[in-house]
Design an enzyme around this catalytic site. Structure first.
Site, PDB file in Angstrom:
ATOM      1  N   CYS A 150       0.858  -1.322  -0.111  1.00  0.00           N
ATOM      2  CA  CYS A 150      -0.030  -0.034  -0.254  1.00  0.00           C
ATOM      3  C   CYS A 150       0.898   1.278   0.036  1.00  0.00           C
ATOM      4  O   CYS A 150       1.647   1.270   0.539  1.00  0.00           O
ATOM      5  CB  CYS A 150      -1.540  -0.490   1.096  1.00  0.00           C
ATOM      6  SG  CYS A 150      -2.282  -1.248   1.176  1.00  0.00           S
ATOM      7  N   ARG A 198       3.487  -0.308  -5.013  1.00  0.00           N
ATOM      8  CA  ARG A 198       3.497  -1.010  -3.685  1.00  0.00           C
ATOM      9  C   ARG A 198       1.784  -1.528  -3.674  1.00  0.00           C
ATOM     10  O   ARG A 198       1.869  -2.017  -2.364  1.00  0.00           O
ATOM     11  CB  ARG A 198       3.389   0.615  -2.651  1.00  0.00           C
ATOM     12  CG  ARG A 198       4.512   1.196  -2.374  1.00  0.00           C
ATOM     13  CD  ARG A 198       4.704   2.063  -1.743  1.00  0.00           C
ATOM     14  NE  ARG A 198       4.523   1.724  -0.177  1.00  0.00           N
ATOM     15  CZ  ARG A 198       6.090   0.758   1.118  1.00  0.00           C
ATOM     16  NH1 ARG A 198       6.986   1.623   0.256  1.00  0.00           N
ATOM     17  NH2 ARG A 198       5.820   0.542   1.975  1.00  0.00           N
ATOM     18  N   TRP A 239      -2.867  -2.560  -1.884  1.00  0.00           N
ATOM     19  CA  TRP A 239      -2.180  -3.669  -2.267  1.00  0.00           C
ATOM     20  C   TRP A 239      -3.737  -4.750  -0.866  1.00  0.00           C
ATOM     21  O   TRP A 239      -3.364  -4.713   0.429  1.00  0.00           O
ATOM     22  CB  TRP A 239      -1.310  -4.326  -1.862  1.00  0.00           C
ATOM     23  CG  TRP A 239      -1.280  -5.516  -1.691  1.00  0.00           C
ATOM     24  CD1 TRP A 239      -0.414  -6.660  -2.729  1.00  0.00           C
ATOM     25  CD2 TRP A 239      -0.619  -6.556  -0.874  1.00  0.00           C
ATOM     26  NE1 TRP A 239       0.050  -7.454  -3.093  1.00  0.00           N
ATOM     27  CE2 TRP A 239      -0.541  -8.139  -1.798  1.00  0.00           C
ATOM     28  CE3 TRP A 239      -0.817  -7.098  -0.030  1.00  0.00           C
ATOM     29  CZ2 TRP A 239       0.379  -8.866  -1.212  1.00  0.00           C
ATOM     30  CZ3 TRP A 239      -0.860  -8.362   0.806  1.00  0.00           C
ATOM     31  CH2 TRP A 239      -0.399  -9.381   0.190  1.00  0.00           C
ATOM     32  N   ASN A 249      -1.966   1.513   5.430  1.00  0.00           N
ATOM     33  CA  ASN A 249      -1.116   1.021   5.414  1.00  0.00           C
ATOM     34  C   ASN A 249      -0.566  -0.127   6.584  1.00  0.00           C
ATOM     35  O   ASN A 249      -0.283   0.308   7.296  1.00  0.00           O
ATOM     36  CB  ASN A 249       0.533   1.720   4.966  1.00  0.00           C
ATOM     37  CG  ASN A 249       1.431   0.193   4.468  1.00  0.00           C
ATOM     38  OD1 ASN A 249       0.941  -0.927   3.546  1.00  0.00           O
ATOM     39  ND2 ASN A 249       2.430   0.914   4.348  1.00  0.00           N
ATOM     40  N   GLY A 250      -0.829  -1.551   6.465  1.00  0.00           N
ATOM     41  CA  GLY A 250      -0.208  -2.079   7.345  1.00  0.00           C
ATOM     42  C   GLY A 250      -1.967  -3.531   8.406  1.00  0.00           C
ATOM     43  O   GLY A 250      -2.897  -3.448   7.014  1.00  0.00           O
ATOM     44  N   GLU A 296      15.943 -17.987  -7.617  1.00  0.00           N
ATOM     45  CA  GLU A 296      15.414 -17.453  -9.023  1.00  0.00           C
ATOM     46  C   GLU A 296      14.857 -17.255  -9.854  1.00  0.00           C
ATOM     47  O   GLU A 296      14.324 -16.635  -9.345  1.00  0.00           O
ATOM     48  CB  GLU A 296      17.590 -16.516  -8.346  1.00  0.00           C
ATOM     49  CG  GLU A 296      16.915 -14.833  -8.664  1.00  0.00           C
ATOM     50  CD  GLU A 296      16.094 -14.615  -7.983  1.00  0.00           C
ATOM     51  OE1 GLU A 296      15.450 -14.452  -6.987  1.00  0.00           O
ATOM     52  OE2 GLU A 296      15.407 -12.848  -8.566  1.00  0.00           O
ATOM     53  N   LYS A 346      11.392 -15.212 -11.397  1.00  0.00           N
ATOM     54  CA  LYS A 346      11.486 -14.671 -11.982  1.00  0.00           C
ATOM     55  C   LYS A 346       9.986 -15.018 -12.131  1.00  0.00           C
ATOM     56  O   LYS A 346       9.263 -14.372 -12.566  1.00  0.00           O
ATOM     57  CB  LYS A 346      12.402 -14.327 -11.741  1.00  0.00           C
ATOM     58  CG  LYS A 346      13.609 -14.011 -11.744  1.00  0.00           C
ATOM     59  CD  LYS A 346      13.410 -12.396 -11.558  1.00  0.00           C
ATOM     60  CE  LYS A 346      12.471 -11.784 -10.159  1.00  0.00           C
ATOM     61  NZ  LYS A 346      13.506 -11.920  -9.297  1.00  0.00           N
ATOM     62  N   GLU A 376       6.431 -15.239 -10.816  1.00  0.00           N
ATOM     63  CA  GLU A 376       5.909 -14.293 -10.390  1.00  0.00           C
ATOM     64  C   GLU A 376       5.104 -12.819 -11.330  1.00  0.00           C
ATOM     65  O   GLU A 376       4.348 -12.737 -11.417  1.00  0.00           O
ATOM     66  CB  GLU A 376       6.906 -13.431  -9.338  1.00  0.00           C
ATOM     67  CG  GLU A 376       8.169 -12.642  -9.696  1.00  0.00           C
ATOM     68  CD  GLU A 376       8.709 -12.218  -8.635  1.00  0.00           C
ATOM     69  OE1 GLU A 376       7.960 -11.501  -7.641  1.00  0.00           O
ATOM     70  OE2 GLU A 376      10.147 -11.953  -9.043  1.00  0.00           O
ATOM     71  N   HIS A 411      15.521 -36.994  -6.489  1.00  0.00           N
ATOM     72  CA  HIS A 411      14.492 -37.664  -5.378  1.00  0.00           C
ATOM     73  C   HIS A 411      13.524 -37.431  -5.670  1.00  0.00           C
ATOM     74  O   HIS A 411      12.757 -37.785  -4.541  1.00  0.00           O
ATOM     75  CB  HIS A 411      15.485 -37.655  -4.415  1.00  0.00           C
ATOM     76  CG  HIS A 411      16.973 -37.515  -4.292  1.00  0.00           C
ATOM     77  ND1 HIS A 411      17.865 -38.990  -3.836  1.00  0.00           N
ATOM     78  CD2 HIS A 411      18.450 -37.326  -4.330  1.00  0.00           C
ATOM     79  CE1 HIS A 411      18.707 -39.187  -4.198  1.00  0.00           C
ATOM     80  NE2 HIS A 411      19.707 -38.314  -3.995  1.00  0.00           N
ATOM     81  N   LYS A 453       5.905  -4.806  -4.790  1.00  0.00           N
ATOM     82  CA  LYS A 453       7.131  -4.791  -4.283  1.00  0.00           C
ATOM     83  C   LYS A 453       7.294  -4.966  -3.173  1.00  0.00           C
ATOM     84  O   LYS A 453       8.860  -5.234  -3.019  1.00  0.00           O
ATOM     85  CB  LYS A 453       7.577  -3.247  -4.820  1.00  0.00           C
ATOM     86  CG  LYS A 453       8.749  -3.226  -5.023  1.00  0.00           C
ATOM     87  CD  LYS A 453       9.728  -4.035  -5.888  1.00  0.00           C
ATOM     88  CE  LYS A 453      11.889  -3.848  -6.095  1.00  0.00           C
ATOM     89  NZ  LYS A 453      11.403  -4.615  -6.836  1.00  0.00           N
TER      90      LYS A 453
HETATM   91  O1  M6R Z   1      12.960  -5.491  -0.987  1.00  0.00           O
HETATM   92  P1  M6R Z   1      13.137  -6.921  -0.150  1.00  0.00           P
HETATM   93  O2  M6R Z   1      14.342  -7.455  -0.728  1.00  0.00           O
HETATM   94  O3  M6R Z   1      13.565  -7.337   1.276  1.00  0.00           O
HETATM   95  O4  M6R Z   1      12.058  -7.535  -0.878  1.00  0.00           O
HETATM   96  C1  M6R Z   1      12.021  -9.731  -0.083  1.00  0.00           C
HETATM   97  C2  M6R Z   1      10.838 -10.344  -1.214  1.00  0.00           C
HETATM   98  O5  M6R Z   1       9.229  -9.611  -0.858  1.00  0.00           O
HETATM   99  C3  M6R Z   1      11.287  -9.705  -2.850  1.00  0.00           C
HETATM  100  O6  M6R Z   1      12.691 -10.145  -2.863  1.00  0.00           O
HETATM  101  C4  M6R Z   1      10.307 -10.437  -3.445  1.00  0.00           C
HETATM  102  O7  M6R Z   1      10.355 -11.633  -4.084  1.00  0.00           O
HETATM  103  C5  M6R Z   1      10.655  -9.999  -4.942  1.00  0.00           C
HETATM  104  N1  M6R Z   1       9.370  -9.328  -5.539  1.00  0.00           N
HETATM  105  C6  M6R Z   1      11.237 -11.588  -6.197  1.00  0.00           C
HETATM  106  O8  M6R Z   1      11.402 -10.704  -6.938  1.00  0.00           O
END
Ligand code: M6R
Length: 620
Positions: free
Chosen positions: A2, A27, A74, A100-101, A493, A497, A500, A516, A615
Site C-alpha cells: 500500500c 507498492r 494492496w 498501510n498495515g 531465483e 522470476k 511471479e 529424489h 514490490k
Molecule cells: O525488499 P526486499 O528485498 O526485502 O523484498 C523481499 C521480497 O519481497 C522480494 O525479493 C520479492 O521476492 C521479489 N518480488 C522477487 O522478485
C-alpha cells in the site's frame, strides 16, 4: 505494501497526490483513492484498479483543494472493490484516513464501535481506524476541546492508536480542521518532505523527488502533526521531538523509463552500472581486501564473529544462499540462511559472537524487519545489506552496506539480486582476508570482480537469443530450473522470476537432488532450464542433464561460450561468458531474468505489476 501520499500547502493537492500515487503504484495496485479538503468539505474519490482508473474518475468528478491524502492499495482484509478502497471515512465524514498495515484486533474493535452506533461500510480492517479516531475526537469535543485545533486532532489519533494491535502507517484529516494532517507509524514506513511553505507525505521518498530534497523519516511510535504553518514531531513515550531533516539523494531521472518499455527490462540492463556502483570505493588494493564505511564494528569485534546468520525474504533470500556458499568458502565462517518470516518466531541457538545480516532491497519488508528486531533484542550485532537509503531496516541495523543500485521499481527484483551478490562477495573477501585467505588469493578475487561490469555487459548480449527461446517455450505450463553449488540459488531465483511475472508453475532444485522426487514430473511437456557453466562440477551437472534427456524432457541450457559438448545434448543453448564458480550467479542469473521477462510478455502479462504482488511487503 500500500502506498500513502499526503499534501498540505498552497498548491493543487490532487496534482501531487496523483503523481505520487503513480510513483508508489509498485507498492500495490488493487485500487486507488484520494481525499481533498475544500473549505468544510472533504471530497473522497476512489476506484478499484490502477491509478489511471482513478484519474478517469477525477476527470468526470474532480476534487479541488490544497490539502489531501491518497492511497494505492494492496488488499489484505476485504476484497478489492470501490467501497473497500482507501481513503476511509469515520463517523459521518468528520475524519478521513488512509492506512498501510494490518490492524490485527480489528474484529473486536469493530464490534465495540458498532455497539456505540458506528456504521461500517466496508469489510476492511482499516475502517475501524477512521471510526476509532472519530470516536476519540467526539469524546474530546464533548469534554470541551476545540474541534478545530490540531492539538485536538493529535490527541484523538493518540488515543485511538492505543487501542490498535498490529502495524500501521496512517494519515488522518479532519473536516473541522482544514489543513491539518496527522501521520503516525508503527511498522509501516512514512516520510515527510519539507518544502517551502508546503509539506509532502509518502510511504517512501520517490513521490517527493522533484518537489523537495529535505526529508524527515518517521520512526515507530512517532506522530507528525502537519499544518500549513508547521510540522511537529511527537514520540508516544517521550513527547515532542526535534525533527532530524535529511537530504534526499535521488534524481527524478532515476525513476524514468528512458527508452525501455518496462522497468524490469531497464533494470536488467542497468546491472553493469549497478555492480560498478556497489564496488566503487570498496576495494583496498594495497591490502588485497574489501573495505566498508558503515559496518560500525572495529576489526577486533569482527574477528570474534564465529557464526553468521543471513536473513531475508524472496529474491534477497536467494542472494543470502549465495552468500552462505561464499562466506563458508572464502571466510570459513559457519553461515546459515534463515527465512525472516521463520526466524522472527524461531528461537535457534546463537552464540554471543553470532552476527546477523538482514538482506533487503527495500529495507521495509515486515518479516525481515521483525527478524532483525528480534535478533537485536537478544543482543546480537545486526547489520543490513540494503538498497533504499534511509529505509527502516537501514536505520535500525547497527551498521551495514548500501547497494547503491539505484531505485528498483519493477516488482520482480533483478539488479538488486546481482548487487546483493556483489556485496556478499566483497564481504566474504573482507572476512576471508581477516582469517585464512592469502594476499594473492585476495588479489585474484579483486581482479576478477573488477572485470564483472564488463562481463555482464557481454552477458546482456544474449538478449535476442533468449527472446527467441522465450517465444518458443512461452506456452508450456511447468518448468524445472536446475543447478548445483553456486547455481542452485540461481535456479531458485530463475524459477521465482518465471512464477511471479508469468504465472507459470516453476520449481528450482539442486540438479542432482531432482532424481529424489521431482524427476517424476519430467516429460515432453516439462522443460528443464539447466544452469551448466564450465567449472568445478560441470561433468556432474552434465550427467544430471542426460537423466532429463533420457526421459524426453526438453532442455534449455545456460552454458559457457565455446562449450561444444552442450549443443549435442540440449534442445536450446544460451551462451554466457565463462567466469570462476563464485562469480557465476552474477552471470547465469541474467539470461533467466530475460527469459522470464519475454515469456511473461508473450503471455500478455503485466511484467512490472504482476497480479497479487507488490514490490515492498510491509505486512506480515
Ligand atoms: O525488499 P526486499 O528485498 O526485502 O523484498 C523481499 C521480497 O519481497 C522480494 O525479493 C520479492 O521476492 C521479489 N518480488 C522477487 O522478485
Amino acid at each position: 505494501m500500500c502506498g500513502i501520499v499526503g499534501y498540505v500547502g498552497p498548491g493543487c493537492a490532487s496534482e501531487f497526490l496523483i503523481e505520487g500515487l503513480h510513483r508508489l503504484e509498485y507498492r500495490g495496485y488493487d485500487s486507488a483513492g484520494i481525499a481533498v479538503q475544500n473549505g468544510s468539505e472533504i471530497g473522497v474519490r476512489k476506484r478499484v484498479g490502477r491509478v489511471s482508473e482513478l484519474e478517469r474518475l477525477l476527470e468526470s468528478n474532480p476534487v479541488t483543494g490544497s490539502f489531501g491524502i491518497g492511497h494505492t492499495r494492496w488488499a489484505t482484509h476485504g476484497e478489492t472493490s470501490d467501497v473497500n478502497s482507501h481513503p476511509h471515512i469515520g463517523g459521518n465524514g468528520e475524519v478521513v484516513i488512509v492506512h498501510n498495515g494490518v490492524i490485527e484486533n480489528y474484529a473486536k474493535l469493530r464490534g465495540q464501535l458498532q455497539t456505540l452506533g458506528y456504521v461500517f461500510r466496508t469489510t476492511t480492517d482499516s475502517e475501524i481506524i477512521a471510526h476509532m479516531i472519530c470516536h476519540q475526537w467526539y469524546e474530546l469535543v464533548k469534554l470541551g476541546h476545540d474541534p478545530e485545533l490540531a492539538e485536538t486532532c493529535q490527541t484523538a489519533v493518540e488515543r485511538a492508536l492505543v487501542t490498535f494491535k498490529g502495524t500501521y502507517g496512517i494519515v488522518a484529516m479532519f473536516r473541522e480542521a482544514p489543513g491539518v494532517l496527522i501521520a503516525a507509524r508503527v511498522g509501516s514506513p512514512l516520510v515527510i518532505g519539507v518544502g517551502r511553505n508546503e509539506y509532502f507525505l509518502a510511504s517512501d521518498a520517490s513521490p517527493l523527488v522533484g518537489h523537495t530534497d529535505e526529508v524527515v523519516y518517521l520512526s515507530d511510535n512517532e506522530i507528525a502533526v502537519i499544518t500549513t504553518e508547521s510540522m511537529e514531531l511527537h514520540h508516544r513515550d517521550t513527547g515532542r521531538l526535534e525533527p532530524s531533516i535529511q537530504t534526499l539523494q535521488q534524481e527524478s531521472s532515476d525513476t524514468d523509463l528512458g527508452d525501455f518499455d518496462h522497468y524490469m527490462l531497464k533494470e536488467i540492463f542497468e546491472q553493469p552500472e549497478a555492480i560498478e556502483n556497489c564496488l566503487r570505493g570498496r576495494i583496498d588494493d594495497d591490502s588485497a581486501t574489501a573495505m566498508f564505511g558503515g559496518l560500525n564494528l572495529d576489526p577486533m569485534q569482527l574477528r570474534k564473529i564465529d557464526r553468521i546468520v543471513l536473513t531475508a525474504c524472496g529474491t534477497s533470500w536467494h542472494a543470502g544462499l549465495v552468500g552462505e556458499y561464499l562466506l563458508e568458502e572464502f571466510a570459513r565462517i559457519p553461515t546459515e540462511v534463515e527465512y525472516a518470516s521463520e526466524l522472527r518466531y524461531r528461537n535457534p541457538p546463537m552464540t554471543e559472537s553470532t552476527m546477523v545480516f538482514a538482506i533487503t532491497q527495500s529495507g521495509e519488508t515486515a518479516d525481515t524487519l521483525a527478524a532483525l528486531r528480534e535478533c537485536k533484542r537478544k543482543g546480537h550485532q545486526t547489520l543490513a545489506i540494503c538498497n533504499v537509503v534511509g529505509s527502516t531496516i537501514a536505520r535500525e541495523a547497527d551498521g551495514g552496506i548500501y547497494l547503491h543500485a539505484g531505485p528498483e521499481i519493477g516488482v520482480a527484483s533483478t539488479k538488486a539480486f546481482t548487487s546483493q551478490v556483489t556485496a556478499l562477495i566483497l564481504l566474504s573477501l573482507y572476512f576471508g582476508r581477516m582469517r585464512h585467505l592469502s594476499y594473492h588469493a585476495g588479489k585474484r578475487m579483486i581482479r576478477q570482480l573488477r572485470d564483472m561490469p564488463d562481463v555482464i555487459r557481454r552477458t546482456l548480449q544474449c538478449h535476442d537469443a533468449v527472446k527467441e527461446v522465450a517465444d518458443r517455450y512461452c506456452n508450456y505450463e511447468n518448468f524445472l530450473y536446475l543447478g548445483r553449488l553456486y547455481n542452485f540459488p540461481v535456479a531458485l531465483e530463475g524459477a521465482l522470476k518465471l512464477k511471479e511475472i508469468s504465472y507459470i508453475h516453476a520449481e528450482g532444485y539442486p540438479a542432482a537432488e531432482m532424481k529424489h522426487g521431482p524427476i517424476a514430473l519430467v516429460d515432453e511437456n516439462t522443460p528443464s532450464v539447466f544452469i551448466v557453466p564450465r567449472g568445478g562440477i560441470y561433468p556432474k551437472v552434465m550427467s544430471n542433464l542426460e537423466e532429463i534427456k533420457a526421459r524426453r524432457g526438453p532442455v534449455i541450457a545456460i552454458a559457457c561460450e565455446g562449450d561444444d559438448q552442450i549443443s549435442e545434448l540440449a534442445d536450446e543453448v544460451i551462451f554466457v561468458p565463462e567466469v570462476e564458480d563464485f562469480l557465476q550467479p552474477l552471470v547465469t542469473s541474467i539470461p533467466l531474468q530475460i527469459l522470464s521477462y519475454h515469456i511473461a510478455l508473450q503471455r500478455g502479462c503485466n511484467v512490472d505489476r504482476p497480479r497479487n504482488l507488490a514490490k515492498s511487503v510491509t505486512v506480515e
